[in-house]
Design a protein around this motif. Sequence first.
Motif, mmCIF file in Angstrom:
data_model
loop_
_atom_site.group_PDB
_atom_site.id
_atom_site.type_symbol
_atom_site.label_atom_id
_atom_site.label_comp_id
_atom_site.label_asym_id
_atom_site.label_seq_id
_atom_site.Cartn_x
_atom_site.Cartn_y
_atom_site.Cartn_z
ATOM 1 N N LEU A 243 0.826 -1.201 0.000
ATOM 2 C CA LEU A 243 0.000 0.000 0.000
ATOM 3 C C LEU A 243 0.865 1.258 0.000
ATOM 4 O O LEU A 243 0.536 2.246 -0.643
ATOM 5 C CB LEU A 243 -0.921 -0.010 1.225
ATOM 6 N N LEU B 196 -1.081 9.362 -1.845
ATOM 7 C CA LEU B 196 -2.004 8.648 -2.727
ATOM 8 C C LEU B 196 -1.432 8.497 -4.130
ATOM 9 O O LEU B 196 -0.897 9.443 -4.700
ATOM 10 C CB LEU B 196 -3.345 9.374 -2.778
ATOM 11 N N HIS C 92 -4.571 3.787 -5.726
ATOM 12 C CA HIS C 92 -5.337 3.961 -4.490
ATOM 13 C C HIS C 92 -6.697 4.606 -4.738
ATOM 14 O O HIS C 92 -7.479 4.754 -3.804
ATOM 15 C CB HIS C 92 -4.567 4.852 -3.502
ATOM 16 N N ALA D 199 -9.518 8.941 -3.013
ATOM 17 C CA ALA D 199 -9.066 7.762 -2.266
ATOM 18 C C ALA D 199 -10.185 6.737 -2.107
ATOM 19 O O ALA D 199 -11.296 7.074 -1.691
ATOM 20 C CB ALA D 199 -8.558 8.179 -0.890
ATOM 21 N N VAL E 218 -8.818 1.891 1.102
ATOM 22 C CA VAL E 218 -7.497 2.469 1.392
ATOM 23 C C VAL E 218 -7.591 3.328 2.649
ATOM 24 O O VAL E 218 -6.748 3.231 3.550
ATOM 25 C CB VAL E 218 -6.990 3.296 0.186
#
Length: 161
Positions: A23, A41, A45, A52, A56
Amino acid sequence: MTDSSSSTAGAASLPESPFVDRLGAQLVSAADGASEVMLPLLPEHMNTWDVAHGGVTMTLADVALAMAARSLAGDGVGVVTVEMKVNFMQPGRGELRATARVLHRSTTMAYCEGEIRDSEGHFVAKALGTFKYMRRLAVGRDVTRQRLRSDPSAKPGPSDG
């Protein structure tokens, strides 16, 4: 999630987690029942509206709350999420920054709150969660290593594969 010692901004690192590593979340600080985690971001994502994705945002909240709880734990003790609630206030853009703190801790549980803001300071989400303190047990590839550290006749548990 795995065990972790308390961290500060100078030596901040998240416990090994392939999902969180992928991530791109970065630990800013975790000490004395409080934490801060940030995530720049990236296109992957985002949701279809180019903000977003809720998953996430929720993951970032979970990591921040867990790190706040872990900052009060001893070596070899981690936390698992028992329950979590997230209220989404507005879309997240740019960089997300999650802050969290422990509101109450018992010997086995921690109740935490946190919030996420974007790079312009907009209030993106509010999170509450309960975490259970647990001694880290080996799973998967760590089963052999744990057997070597403890009783050589120890057998892996049912979820150790």
